[in-house]
Motif scaffolding. Sequence first.
Motif, mmCIF file in Angstrom:
data_model
loop_
_atom_site.group_PDB
_atom_site.id
_atom_site.type_symbol
_atom_site.label_atom_id
_atom_site.label_comp_id
_atom_site.label_asym_id
_atom_site.label_seq_id
_atom_site.Cartn_x
_atom_site.Cartn_y
_atom_site.Cartn_z
ATOM 1 N N ALA A 52 0.831 -1.205 0.000
ATOM 2 C CA ALA A 52 0.000 0.000 0.000
ATOM 3 C C ALA A 52 0.868 1.258 0.000
ATOM 4 O O ALA A 52 0.552 2.245 -0.675
ATOM 5 N N ALA A 53 1.963 1.226 0.759
ATOM 6 C CA ALA A 53 2.862 2.379 0.797
ATOM 7 C C ALA A 53 3.495 2.631 -0.570
ATOM 8 O O ALA A 53 3.625 3.781 -1.004
ATOM 9 N N LEU A 54 3.881 1.536 -1.258
ATOM 10 C CA LEU A 54 4.466 1.683 -2.597
ATOM 11 C C LEU A 54 3.461 2.266 -3.584
ATOM 12 O O LEU A 54 3.783 3.177 -4.360
ATOM 13 N N VAL A 55 2.234 1.753 -3.565
ATOM 14 C CA VAL A 55 1.214 2.247 -4.489
ATOM 15 C C VAL A 55 0.861 3.700 -4.185
ATOM 16 O O VAL A 55 0.727 4.519 -5.106
ATOM 17 N N LEU A 56 0.722 4.033 -2.903
ATOM 18 C CA LEU A 56 0.413 5.411 -2.536
ATOM 19 C C LEU A 56 1.536 6.349 -2.971
ATOM 20 O O LEU A 56 1.288 7.465 -3.441
ATOM 21 N N GLY A 57 2.777 5.877 -2.834
ATOM 22 C CA GLY A 57 3.901 6.681 -3.295
ATOM 23 C C GLY A 57 3.858 6.906 -4.803
ATOM 24 O O GLY A 57 4.140 8.013 -5.282
ATOM 25 N N LEU A 58 3.490 5.858 -5.562
ATOM 26 C CA LEU A 58 3.363 5.996 -7.013
ATOM 27 C C LEU A 58 2.261 6.983 -7.380
ATOM 28 O O LEU A 58 2.417 7.797 -8.300
ATOM 29 N N LEU A 59 1.134 6.916 -6.674
ATOM 30 C CA LEU A 59 0.026 7.826 -6.957
ATOM 31 C C LEU A 59 0.427 9.274 -6.682
ATOM 32 O O LEU A 59 0.124 10.174 -7.472
ATOM 33 N N ILE A 60 1.104 9.500 -5.568
ATOM 34 C CA ILE A 60 1.532 10.859 -5.223
ATOM 35 C C ILE A 60 2.530 11.377 -6.254
ATOM 36 O O ILE A 60 2.448 12.529 -6.707
ATOM 37 N N ALA A 61 3.493 10.534 -6.635
ATOM 38 C CA ALA A 61 4.493 10.947 -7.617
ATOM 39 C C ALA A 61 3.839 11.266 -8.962
ATOM 40 O O ALA A 61 4.188 12.259 -9.616
ATOM 41 N N SER A 62 2.878 10.439 -9.384
ATOM 42 C CA SER A 62 2.192 10.664 -10.655
ATOM 43 C C SER A 62 1.385 11.961 -10.626
ATOM 44 O O SER A 62 1.424 12.757 -11.575
ATOM 45 N N ALA A 63 0.655 12.182 -9.535
ATOM 46 C CA ALA A 63 -0.157 13.392 -9.421
ATOM 47 C C ALA A 63 0.716 14.639 -9.365
ATOM 48 O O ALA A 63 0.419 15.661 -9.999
ATOM 49 N N LYS A 64 1.818 14.573 -8.617
ATOM 50 C CA LYS A 64 2.720 15.728 -8.519
ATOM 51 C C LYS A 64 3.366 16.011 -9.870
ATOM 52 O O LYS A 64 3.540 17.181 -10.258
ATOM 53 N N SER A 65 3.718 14.954 -10.603
ATOM 54 C CA SER A 65 4.307 15.140 -11.930
ATOM 55 C C SER A 65 3.324 15.821 -12.875
ATOM 56 O O SER A 65 3.699 16.733 -13.630
ATOM 57 N N THR A 66 2.058 15.400 -12.833
ATOM 58 C CA THR A 66 1.025 16.022 -13.665
ATOM 59 C C THR A 66 0.849 17.494 -13.316
ATOM 60 O O THR A 66 0.773 18.356 -14.200
ATOM 61 N N PHE A 67 0.801 17.782 -12.026
ATOM 62 C CA PHE A 67 0.616 19.161 -11.571
ATOM 63 C C PHE A 67 1.782 20.044 -12.024
ATOM 64 O O PHE A 67 1.574 21.152 -12.541
ATOM 65 N N ASP A 68 3.014 19.574 -11.826
ATOM 66 C CA ASP A 68 4.191 20.355 -12.218
ATOM 67 C C ASP A 68 4.247 20.550 -13.729
ATOM 68 O O ASP A 68 4.617 21.619 -14.217
ATOM 69 N N GLN A 69 3.881 19.502 -14.481
ATOM 70 C CA GLN A 69 3.898 19.590 -15.932
ATOM 71 C C GLN A 69 2.919 20.645 -16.427
ATOM 72 O O GLN A 69 3.252 21.473 -17.290
ATOM 73 N N GLY A 174 -7.633 15.035 -18.406
ATOM 74 C CA GLY A 174 -8.068 13.781 -17.789
ATOM 75 C C GLY A 174 -7.096 13.349 -16.719
ATOM 76 O O GLY A 174 -5.925 13.725 -16.708
ATOM 77 N N GLY A 175 -7.584 12.577 -15.789
ATOM 78 C CA GLY A 175 -6.770 12.165 -14.662
ATOM 79 C C GLY A 175 -5.677 11.196 -15.065
ATOM 80 O O GLY A 175 -5.858 10.343 -15.931
ATOM 81 N N SER A 176 -4.523 11.348 -14.433
ATOM 82 C CA SER A 176 -3.420 10.425 -14.659
ATOM 83 C C SER A 176 -3.400 9.313 -13.623
ATOM 84 O O SER A 176 -2.529 8.452 -13.664
ATOM 85 N N ILE A 177 -4.339 9.348 -12.662
ATOM 86 C CA ILE A 177 -4.404 8.328 -11.622
ATOM 87 C C ILE A 177 -5.287 7.190 -12.114
ATOM 88 O O ILE A 177 -6.499 7.361 -12.279
ATOM 89 N N PRO A 178 -4.726 6.002 -12.345
ATOM 90 C CA PRO A 178 -5.545 4.868 -12.787
ATOM 91 C C PRO A 178 -6.542 4.470 -11.703
ATOM 92 O O PRO A 178 -6.166 4.277 -10.544
ATOM 93 N N THR A 179 -7.808 4.346 -12.075
ATOM 94 C CA THR A 179 -8.844 3.974 -11.106
ATOM 95 C C THR A 179 -8.587 2.625 -10.443
ATOM 96 O O THR A 179 -8.783 2.495 -9.224
ATOM 97 N N PRO A 180 -8.114 1.605 -11.175
ATOM 98 C CA PRO A 180 -7.811 0.329 -10.500
ATOM 99 C C PRO A 180 -6.778 0.471 -9.393
ATOM 100 O O PRO A 180 -6.879 -0.201 -8.360
ATOM 101 N N PHE A 181 -5.772 1.344 -9.595
ATOM 102 C CA PHE A 181 -4.783 1.576 -8.549
ATOM 103 C C PHE A 181 -5.469 2.060 -7.281
ATOM 104 O O PHE A 181 -5.180 1.590 -6.172
ATOM 105 N N LEU A 182 -6.370 3.027 -7.456
ATOM 106 C CA LEU A 182 -7.042 3.618 -6.303
ATOM 107 C C LEU A 182 -7.936 2.598 -5.604
ATOM 108 O O LEU A 182 -7.966 2.525 -4.365
#
Length: 251
Positions: A52-69, A174-182
Amino acid sequence: MNDLTVSLLVFAVIFGGALVGVVVRPMLSESHLQPDSKDVVKMATGLIGTLAALVLGLLIASAKSTFDQKTNQVRQMTATIILLDDLLAQYGPEATSVRNLLRHSIQPLANRIWHEEEIPVGKHFESTAESLAFENELERLSPGNDVQRSLQSRAIQAFTNGAQIRLLLFAQTGGSIPTPFLIILVFWLSAIFLSFTLFARANLVVMAALFVCALSFAGAIFLVLELDNPFAGLMGISSATLRSALLPLNP
């Protein structure tokens, strides 16, 4: 559903896992409460917690990357518009009408980016009427010397660069967070919370701690969803910089 609704649903599911553990615990026999059983459950939940910690870290990194981009693209768009106006100012008074068209095209562009106007399906990539008018007038300029020809060429190139940035903004909507991940993450967290109350007697202190913990996880999911949608919500990128990039021309 909006981000707050999703976050509240996540909180309900996670904390619901703890409540399920409270209900199931009295049904367990003594053979289910042996130390060996508890150790296996602890190791299993520890493994799930790591995942769960790994997946949450991936989600945060993906969302932050989208925001910065998106933030960088808006800055590039603003800088390109300012550069374009500066080139037209150097061109001379013949470009005054083109500069005015440039100013008139900023508001419709910002409205599209920040979803402040309804756009029919399939029309997202089409230029606004103001942008098309500006492009036509820019190409119709008649340079009188080499300097003006160079400035017109550079202005057309700057406009092309701005158009590419605009297309990237709309192509990456559109969201970069995959719904299955969530969904999987929430399932894991609810399973962990279930294990907390499965072998421990529930009391006010335990339930209060789990409530705060579930609320914290829901808050983390809320922040991830907000970062993943940079043009809306509490953490949305401000449109003020782009809208006020150019001052009105003096008559």
